[in-house]
Design an enzyme around this catalytic site. Sequence first.
Site, PDB file in Angstrom:
ATOM      1  N   GLU A 179      40.843  33.038  42.170  1.00 41.21           N
ATOM      2  CA  GLU A 179      40.942  32.307  43.450  1.00 41.21           C
ATOM      3  C   GLU A 179      42.167  31.408  43.511  1.00 41.21           C
ATOM      4  O   GLU A 179      42.768  31.210  44.560  1.00 41.21           O
ATOM      5  CB  GLU A 179      39.677  31.453  43.665  1.00 41.21           C
ATOM      6  CG  GLU A 179      38.410  32.242  43.927  1.00 41.21           C
ATOM      7  CD  GLU A 179      37.630  32.602  42.667  1.00 41.21           C
ATOM      8  OE1 GLU A 179      38.201  32.541  41.553  1.00 41.21           O
ATOM      9  OE2 GLU A 179      36.446  32.962  42.802  1.00 41.21           O
ATOM     10  N   GLU A 198      31.206  35.738  39.966  1.00 41.07           N
ATOM     11  CA  GLU A 198      30.145  34.744  40.233  1.00 41.07           C
ATOM     12  C   GLU A 198      28.789  35.419  40.464  1.00 41.07           C
ATOM     13  O   GLU A 198      27.752  34.849  40.119  1.00 41.07           O
ATOM     14  CB  GLU A 198      30.556  33.873  41.420  1.00 41.07           C
ATOM     15  CG  GLU A 198      31.718  32.948  41.047  1.00 41.07           C
ATOM     16  CD  GLU A 198      32.320  32.241  42.233  1.00 41.07           C
ATOM     17  OE1 GLU A 198      32.610  32.924  43.252  1.00 41.07           O
ATOM     18  OE2 GLU A 198      32.506  31.012  42.176  1.00 41.07           O
ATOM     19  N   ALA A 243      35.295  37.941  46.965  1.00 36.65           N
ATOM     20  CA  ALA A 243      35.050  37.758  48.395  1.00 36.65           C
ATOM     21  C   ALA A 243      36.007  38.655  49.154  1.00 36.65           C
ATOM     22  O   ALA A 243      37.079  38.997  48.648  1.00 36.65           O
ATOM     23  CB  ALA A 243      35.306  36.304  48.771  1.00 36.65           C
ATOM     24  N   GLY A 293      34.276  36.152  43.497  1.00 37.53           N
ATOM     25  CA  GLY A 293      32.854  36.161  43.857  1.00 37.53           C
ATOM     26  C   GLY A 293      32.075  37.232  43.116  1.00 37.53           C
ATOM     27  O   GLY A 293      30.857  37.115  42.939  1.00 37.53           O
TER      28      GLY A 293
HETATM   29  N1  COA Z   1      39.001  41.459  49.584  1.00 32.19           N
HETATM   30  C1  COA Z   1      39.363  42.330  50.538  1.00 32.19           C
HETATM   31  N2  COA Z   1      39.870  43.547  50.284  1.00 32.19           N
HETATM   32  C2  COA Z   1      40.034  43.884  48.995  1.00 32.19           C
HETATM   33  C3  COA Z   1      39.688  43.025  47.935  1.00 32.19           C
HETATM   34  C4  COA Z   1      39.152  41.765  48.273  1.00 32.19           C
HETATM   35  N3  COA Z   1      38.751  40.880  47.358  1.00 32.19           N
HETATM   36  N4  COA Z   1      39.969  43.639  46.767  1.00 32.19           N
HETATM   37  C5  COA Z   1      40.457  44.857  47.078  1.00 32.19           C
HETATM   38  N5  COA Z   1      40.506  44.987  48.436  1.00 32.19           N
HETATM   39  C6  COA Z   1      40.979  46.144  49.211  1.00 32.19           C
HETATM   40  C7  COA Z   1      42.498  46.227  49.251  1.00 32.19           C
HETATM   41  O1  COA Z   1      43.023  45.392  50.244  1.00 32.19           O
HETATM   42  C8  COA Z   1      42.680  47.703  49.562  1.00 32.19           C
HETATM   43  O2  COA Z   1      42.422  47.910  50.938  1.00 32.19           O
HETATM   44  P1  COA Z   1      43.353  48.939  51.796  1.00 32.19           P
HETATM   45  O3  COA Z   1      43.162  50.274  51.132  1.00 32.19           O
HETATM   46  O4  COA Z   1      42.792  48.874  53.177  1.00 32.19           O
HETATM   47  O5  COA Z   1      44.758  48.439  51.669  1.00 32.19           O
HETATM   48  C9  COA Z   1      41.532  48.365  48.805  1.00 32.19           C
HETATM   49  O6  COA Z   1      40.558  47.335  48.585  1.00 32.19           O
HETATM   50  C10 COA Z   1      41.945  48.897  47.459  1.00 32.19           C
HETATM   51  O7  COA Z   1      42.588  47.845  46.773  1.00 32.19           O
HETATM   52  P2  COA Z   1      43.898  48.081  45.853  1.00 32.19           P
HETATM   53  O8  COA Z   1      44.513  46.742  45.596  1.00 32.19           O
HETATM   54  O9  COA Z   1      44.748  49.132  46.471  1.00 32.19           O
HETATM   55  O10 COA Z   1      43.192  48.678  44.550  1.00 32.19           O
HETATM   56  P3  COA Z   1      43.640  48.573  43.050  1.00 32.19           P
HETATM   57  O11 COA Z   1      42.611  49.357  42.305  1.00 32.19           O
HETATM   58  O12 COA Z   1      45.081  48.903  42.872  1.00 32.19           O
HETATM   59  O13 COA Z   1      43.501  46.980  42.675  1.00 32.19           O
HETATM   60  C11 COA Z   1      42.346  44.878  42.525  1.00 32.19           C
HETATM   61  C12 COA Z   1      42.242  46.392  42.624  1.00 32.19           C
HETATM   62  C13 COA Z   1      40.910  44.376  42.516  1.00 32.19           C
HETATM   63  C14 COA Z   1      43.066  44.440  41.246  1.00 32.19           C
HETATM   64  C15 COA Z   1      43.131  44.300  43.712  1.00 32.19           C
HETATM   65  O14 COA Z   1      42.644  44.917  44.896  1.00 32.19           O
HETATM   66  C16 COA Z   1      42.980  42.803  43.872  1.00 32.19           C
HETATM   67  O15 COA Z   1      43.684  42.056  43.230  1.00 32.19           O
HETATM   68  N6  COA Z   1      42.032  42.361  44.739  1.00 32.19           N
HETATM   69  C17 COA Z   1      41.818  40.951  45.007  1.00 32.19           C
HETATM   70  C18 COA Z   1      41.065  40.289  43.874  1.00 32.19           C
HETATM   71  C19 COA Z   1      40.839  38.821  44.149  1.00 32.19           C
HETATM   72  O16 COA Z   1      41.744  38.030  44.289  1.00 32.19           O
HETATM   73  N7  COA Z   1      39.549  38.429  44.246  1.00 32.19           N
HETATM   74  C20 COA Z   1      39.142  37.091  44.460  1.00 32.19           C
HETATM   75  C21 COA Z   1      38.946  36.836  45.892  1.00 32.19           C
HETATM   76  S1  COA Z   1      38.468  35.142  46.209  1.00 32.19           S
END
Ligand code: COA
Length: 261
Positions: A135, A115, A68, A112
Amino acid sequence: MSQSYETLLLERRGSVAIITINRPEKRNALNIKTREEGAAAMEELRLDDSVRVVVITGAGDKAFIAGADIAEFAGRSAHMQRAVMVERSLFNAIDTFPKPVIAMVNGYCLGGGCEVALACDIRVASETACFGQPEINLGIMPGGGGTQRLTRLVGEGKAMEMILTGQIIDAETAFAIGLVNHVVPPDQLEARTLELAHSIAEKGPIAVRLAKEAVKIASRSNLDEGLRREVDLFALCFATEDKDEGVNAFLQKRKPVFKGK
Ligand code: COA
């Protein structure tokens, strides 16, 4: 003619349609617009008889869907969040889709995103993909079917561990626990997924639809009810021209040509 979408790409390869969630700069995170457009695209493809199988994937080489859109969680009330999940449910749109849906998982498949993959019928993953329900790290829990579909797919112990720890598992581990059907090298992901999709697309579409319905009943009913429903759906196949074509083609030693009638 396809509708145009802001947050996803929709293309057709013969009778296979590919939906690509297209927010690579945000790792294809699902915001409200993406959920709405995803559900609208599914509805468009549901009504299109030329489409037999749908593939869902993410743009770029980093993410399938990283969950999400967490930015939208800030300041959101419980009531608003429930409305998003119930009224704009991409998960339900996929789950109730009558034709087969394949997740082509090309990278982060989290929250998500996992999911969405779980709501699909079959999952094909790149060796570089990874999976998780993180989450819990945000002080919340899965709300798009994760606690239910993951548990049914991999069993309570594995699902419980993934959901309570938020651990991220690699594609091989996902394969080992039954979360994905196939793991393939990244450069073969699209070809292998489309090969699978086309192999299903050339079957009789009515039989495919009824078989999908029957399999889905298995995890939603008891055995006696499931077996009763299966017999009814099986008998329904005998009302189709495709059944005559399939049987005749076998007896005449030729390839069947199914018309979906
Ligand atoms: N929601 C909103 N933005 C997200 C996102 C999410 N679930 N996942 C990644 N992004 C955004 C980051 O904030 C970043 O935005 P910015 O460039 O404006 O700062 C961009 O996507 C790139 O993310 P980044 O973390 O720099 O990339 P990465 O390749 O190093 O890491 C992840 C990727 C997926 C490991 C990491 O972004 C992450 O942990 N995301 C959240 C995952 C999560 O908790 N999902 C469940 C949500 S309920």
